[in-house]
Scaffold this motif. Structure first.
Motif, PDB file in Angstrom:
ATOM      1  N   TYR A 176       0.829  -1.209   0.000  1.00 16.49           N
ATOM      2  CA  TYR A 176       0.000   0.000   0.000  1.00 16.49           C
ATOM      3  C   TYR A 176       0.864   1.261   0.000  1.00 16.49           C
ATOM      4  N   ALA A 177       1.947   1.243   0.751  1.00 19.61           N
ATOM      5  CA  ALA A 177       2.837   2.402   0.782  1.00 19.61           C
ATOM      6  C   ALA A 177       3.350   2.737  -0.615  1.00 19.61           C
ATOM      7  N   HIS A 178       3.590   1.712  -1.418  1.00 19.31           N
ATOM      8  CA  HIS A 178       4.011   1.952  -2.796  1.00 19.31           C
ATOM      9  C   HIS A 178       2.863   2.537  -3.621  1.00 19.31           C
ATOM     10  N   PHE A 179       1.670   1.986  -3.441  1.00 23.94           N
ATOM     11  CA  PHE A 179       0.529   2.455  -4.234  1.00 23.94           C
ATOM     12  C   PHE A 179       0.264   3.943  -4.025  1.00 23.94           C
ATOM     13  N   VAL A 180       0.322   4.408  -2.768  1.00 22.62           N
ATOM     14  CA  VAL A 180      -0.001   5.810  -2.514  1.00 22.62           C
ATOM     15  C   VAL A 180       1.069   6.759  -3.046  1.00 22.62           C
ATOM     16  N   HIS A 181       2.229   6.212  -3.375  1.00 22.18           N
ATOM     17  CA  HIS A 181       3.275   7.022  -3.994  1.00 22.18           C
ATOM     18  C   HIS A 181       3.311   6.831  -5.510  1.00 22.18           C
ATOM     19  N   GLY A 182       2.325   6.110  -6.037  1.00 23.66           N
ATOM     20  CA  GLY A 182       2.270   5.880  -7.470  1.00 23.66           C
ATOM     21  C   GLY A 182       3.339   4.930  -7.961  1.00 23.66           C
ATOM     22  N   LEU A 183       3.798   4.028  -7.093  1.00 20.75           N
ATOM     23  CA  LEU A 183       4.867   3.100  -7.433  1.00 20.75           C
ATOM     24  C   LEU A 183       4.348   1.671  -7.488  1.00 20.75           C
ATOM     25  N   GLN A 184       4.955   0.870  -8.325  1.00 14.33           N
ATOM     26  CA  GLN A 184       4.615  -0.543  -8.404  1.00 14.33           C
ATOM     27  C   GLN A 184       5.308  -1.290  -7.263  1.00 14.33           C
ATOM     28  N   PRO A 185       4.565  -2.027  -6.447  1.00 14.25           N
ATOM     29  CA  PRO A 185       5.203  -2.766  -5.353  1.00 14.25           C
ATOM     30  C   PRO A 185       6.153  -3.831  -5.896  1.00 14.25           C
ATOM     31  N   PRO A 186       7.207  -4.128  -5.172  1.00 13.35           N
ATOM     32  CA  PRO A 186       8.113  -5.205  -5.591  1.00 13.35           C
ATOM     33  C   PRO A 186       7.371  -6.535  -5.676  1.00 13.35           C
ATOM     34  N   GLY A 187       7.791  -7.370  -6.576  1.00  9.04           N
ATOM     35  CA  GLY A 187       7.126  -8.660  -6.745  1.00  9.04           C
ATOM     36  C   GLY A 187       7.511  -9.677  -5.700  1.00  9.04           C
ATOM     37  N   GLU A 188       8.625  -9.474  -5.038  1.00 12.59           N
ATOM     38  CA  GLU A 188       9.104 -10.423  -4.045  1.00 12.59           C
ATOM     39  C   GLU A 188       8.895  -9.902  -2.629  1.00 12.59           C
ATOM     40  N   GLU A 189       8.741 -10.816  -1.688  1.00 18.49           N
ATOM     41  CA  GLU A 189       8.623 -10.429  -0.279  1.00 18.49           C
ATOM     42  C   GLU A 189       9.990 -10.048   0.279  1.00 18.49           C
ATOM     43  N   PHE A 190       9.971  -9.202   1.288  1.00 15.79           N
ATOM     44  CA  PHE A 190      11.193  -8.864   2.010  1.00 15.79           C
ATOM     45  C   PHE A 190      11.247  -9.662   3.308  1.00 15.79           C
ATOM     46  N   ARG A 191      12.426  -9.805   3.823  1.00 20.30           N
ATOM     47  CA  ARG A 191      12.613 -10.310   5.173  1.00 20.30           C
ATOM     48  C   ARG A 191      12.794  -9.103   6.082  1.00 20.30           C
ATOM     49  N   VAL A 192      12.040  -9.051   7.161  1.00 26.39           N
ATOM     50  CA  VAL A 192      12.163  -7.970   8.136  1.00 26.39           C
ATOM     51  C   VAL A 192      12.525  -8.599   9.482  1.00 26.39           C
ATOM     52  N   GLU A 193      13.653  -8.228  10.038  1.00 23.45           N
ATOM     53  CA  GLU A 193      14.105  -8.746  11.325  1.00 23.45           C
ATOM     54  C   GLU A 193      14.340  -7.570  12.268  1.00 23.45           C
ATOM     55  N   LEU A 194      13.561  -7.530  13.336  1.00 22.02           N
ATOM     56  CA  LEU A 194      13.583  -6.405  14.256  1.00 22.02           C
ATOM     57  C   LEU A 194      14.012  -6.860  15.646  1.00 22.02           C
ATOM     58  N   THR A 195      14.834  -6.055  16.284  1.00 20.38           N
ATOM     59  CA  THR A 195      15.270  -6.341  17.648  1.00 20.38           C
ATOM     60  C   THR A 195      14.232  -5.825  18.632  1.00 20.38           C
TER      61      THR A 195
END
Length: 300
Positions: free
Chosen positions: A173-192
């Motif tokens: 959604y963050a990409h859509f509101v900036h008029g950008l195509q979202p990446p096709g692949e998932e990211f890994r998010v690792e938070l402490t």
């Protein structure tokens, strides 16, 4: 189906923590400007009270809530701000009482809802767990504005995992509101996780372990980023991969226009207290997922 009880308990704790920040303020304290231009501490609490009341209406009177949606559509540019402005004009004791009563009633209504209930909202219907998660995210975000206004450093808690989860799920959604195509692949998010909330070495992980692109850093910093309470330059977040790096520039956990964002500014103490209000009525998870969707008004 997600069990709503744990997140409802966390929501109650989050609102109680914010209550502790404002309960002892005098009238001048309630009129303290927050980082959201034009919004005082009273505006922040009035907005939370207003949104809790709408959520309660959705849970107890769907027909009445449908009329509320019609009113919102007729004044989409000012509906949320008008609610905050009206509430902020009340005497602080009355506003505090209103917020307490509303959130208590909402908690009771959500806990009493039958399993599988989906609530109408300003976007797609939501599960009870999603509604509670969204209310927690919004309460934490507005609580940050209050804390910044009062020069208070809040101790981060394990409740931030709810905020982080919405931020991750809102990536496209963050990409859509900036008029950008979202990446096709998932990211890994690792938070402490915040210190003292989990055993040493623990990470809050989202996305596939083998993803080519990733984001890492403190969970609190990630939550401050996706609620747009801090500028990326002031946070200890790292990205691997061009798409992941771009996402950190545009990430948001709420729906609606991204706004100008908050200017980078690092205080000598390490705390950051600058900002710009971000207008929106719903969290991005409402539009970012097809199943369980969360919502929260994001002002300030």
């Amino acid at each position: 189906m997600a069990d709503p009880e744990p997140v409802l308990d966390d929501l109650a704790d989050e609102t109680s923590a914010l209550d502790g920040l404002v309960a002892g303020l005098d009238e001048q304290g309630w009129r303290t400007p927050t980082p959201a231009p034009g919004w005082t501490v009273a505006h922040q609490i009035a907005h939370l009270a207003w949104t809790d009341e709408r959520a309660l209406l959705a849970a107890t009177d769907p027909a009445g809530f449908a009329r509320e949606v019609e009113q919102a559509l007729a004044a989409v540019d000012r509906h949320v701000d008008d609610g905050a402005e009206e509430g902020a004009r009340a005497h602080p004791a009355d506003l505090l009482h209103r917020w307490r009563e509303g959130r208590t009633a909402l908690d009771a209504a959500l806990r009493a809802a039958p399993a599988g209930t989906r609530l109408p909202w300003f976007g797609p219907p939501m599960s009870i767990a999603s509604m509670a998660t969204a209310r927690l995210m919004e309460t934490w975000a507005h609580g940050q504005d209050v804390a910044d206004a009062l020069s208070v450093r809040r101790a981060p808690t394990a409740r931030l995992r709810h905020v982080a989860r919405i931020g991750v799920r809102a990536r496209d959604y963050a990409h859509f509101v900036h008029g950008l195509q979202p990446p096709g692949e998932e990211f890994r998010v690792e938070l402490t996780p915040p210190e003292g909330t989990a055993p040493s070495g623990t990470v809050w992980a989202f996305g596939p372990p083998g993803a080519a692109q990733s984001v890492t850093g403190p969970a609190e910093d990630f939550c401050l980023l996706v609620t747009r309470r801090r500028n990326r330059a002031d946070l200890a977040l790292s990205a691997r991969g061009a798409d992941a790096d771009r996402w950190l520039d545009i990430a948001q956990a709420f729906a609606g226009p991204p706004g100008r964002g908050r200017a980078p500014r690092q205080e000598p103490s390490g705390e950051h207290r600058t900002g710009q209000r971000e207008p929106a009525e719903r969290t991005a998870e409402q539009r970012a997922t097809a199943g369980e969707r969360a919502t929260a008004g994001e002002r300030g």
